[in-house]
Motif scaffolding. Structure first.
Motif, PDB file in Angstrom:
ATOM      1  N   ILE A 134       0.853  -1.192   0.000  1.00  0.00           N
ATOM      2  CA  ILE A 134       0.000   0.000   0.000  1.00  0.00           C
ATOM      3  C   ILE A 134       0.884   1.235   0.000  1.00  0.00           C
ATOM      4  O   ILE A 134       1.739   1.391   0.873  1.00  0.00           O
ATOM      5  CB  ILE A 134      -0.923   0.008   1.232  1.00  0.00           C
TER       6      ILE A 134
ATOM      7  N   TYR B  74       0.053   5.079  -0.504  1.00  0.00           N
ATOM      8  CA  TYR B  74      -0.737   6.278  -0.781  1.00  0.00           C
ATOM      9  C   TYR B  74       0.093   7.519  -0.503  1.00  0.00           C
ATOM     10  O   TYR B  74       1.076   7.485   0.232  1.00  0.00           O
ATOM     11  CB  TYR B  74      -2.008   6.288   0.066  1.00  0.00           C
TER      12      TYR B  74
ATOM     13  N   TYR C  52      -3.927   5.436   5.622  1.00  0.00           N
ATOM     14  CA  TYR C  52      -4.995   4.851   4.848  1.00  0.00           C
ATOM     15  C   TYR C  52      -5.969   4.158   5.786  1.00  0.00           C
ATOM     16  O   TYR C  52      -5.737   4.093   7.003  1.00  0.00           O
ATOM     17  CB  TYR C  52      -4.439   3.846   3.823  1.00  0.00           C
TER      18      TYR C  52
ATOM     19  N   SER D 179      -8.421   2.056   1.486  1.00  0.00           N
ATOM     20  CA  SER D 179      -8.895   3.344   1.005  1.00  0.00           C
ATOM     21  C   SER D 179      -7.890   4.428   1.361  1.00  0.00           C
ATOM     22  O   SER D 179      -7.327   4.435   2.448  1.00  0.00           O
ATOM     23  CB  SER D 179     -10.240   3.676   1.646  1.00  0.00           C
ATOM     24  N   LYS D 180      -7.665   5.372   0.449  1.00  0.00           N
ATOM     25  CA  LYS D 180      -6.767   6.490   0.708  1.00  0.00           C
ATOM     26  C   LYS D 180      -7.452   7.621   1.467  1.00  0.00           C
ATOM     27  O   LYS D 180      -6.807   8.560   1.924  1.00  0.00           O
ATOM     28  CB  LYS D 180      -6.219   7.033  -0.600  1.00  0.00           C
ATOM     29  N   TRP D 181      -8.767   7.530   1.647  1.00  0.00           N
ATOM     30  CA  TRP D 181      -9.517   8.612   2.285  1.00  0.00           C
ATOM     31  C   TRP D 181      -9.447   8.490   3.807  1.00  0.00           C
ATOM     32  O   TRP D 181     -10.466   8.293   4.485  1.00  0.00           O
ATOM     33  CB  TRP D 181     -10.959   8.617   1.783  1.00  0.00           C
TER      34      TRP D 181
ATOM     35  N   ASP E  36     -10.175   1.426  -3.130  1.00  0.00           N
ATOM     36  CA  ASP E  36      -9.669   1.204  -4.483  1.00  0.00           C
ATOM     37  C   ASP E  36      -8.769  -0.008  -4.615  1.00  0.00           C
ATOM     38  O   ASP E  36      -8.306  -0.315  -5.705  1.00  0.00           O
ATOM     39  CB  ASP E  36      -8.905   2.452  -4.970  1.00  0.00           C
ATOM     40  N   SER E  37      -8.534  -0.705  -3.518  1.00  0.00           N
ATOM     41  CA  SER E  37      -7.719  -1.913  -3.587  1.00  0.00           C
ATOM     42  C   SER E  37      -8.418  -2.990  -2.775  1.00  0.00           C
ATOM     43  O   SER E  37      -8.687  -2.791  -1.590  1.00  0.00           O
ATOM     44  CB  SER E  37      -6.314  -1.640  -3.029  1.00  0.00           C
TER      45      SER E  37
END
Length: 125
Positions: free
Chosen positions: A25, A27, A32, A99-101, A113-114
């Motif tokens: 991961i 980001y 994340y 999630s990156k959010w 997204d993954s």
């Protein structure tokens, strides 16, 4: 990058622990969220719980509050979902996702997204 494991067959009222091994991961802000989702046959994918990598902030769906606990072991790059007091309606394929959010952890699948492959949890009555 995400590997879910730990599913199986359990009787109603029993417990099970799922694991999500996280790797690769990367980001932009080095933080994340890892979420657990589930999908029963004929149903939409449902968010179960999520946890922020940096400080362990958690979110739970109302349907699992008080029964499921999400945790992380950053040294092992693993996120766990401890499930207790399992019900037949918990039967589903469980997925973990990233999630990156991270500023606003949420249980919306579109935010992730993954995705890893699923692991099947079957709760018998």
């Amino acid at each position: 990058q995400l590997q879910a494991s730990g599913g199986g067959l359990v009787q109603a009222g029993g417990s099970l622990r799922l694991s999500c091994a996280v790797s690769g991961i990367a980001y932009l802000y080095d933080d994340y969220v890892i979420g657990w989702f589930r999908q029963a046959p004929g149903s939409e994918r449902e968010g179960v719980s999520c946890i922020r990598h940096s400080d362990g902030t958690t979110v739970y769906a109302d349907s699992v509050k008080g029964r499921f606990t999400i945790s992380r072991d950053n040294a092992k790059n693993t996120v766990y979902l401890e499930m207790s007091s399992l019900k037949p309606e918990d039967t589903a394929v469980y997925f973990c996702a990233a999630s990156k959010w991270f500023m606003s952890p949420r249980l919306k699948a579109i935010s992730y997204d993954s995705w890893g492959q699923g692991t099947l949890v079957t709760v018998s009555s």
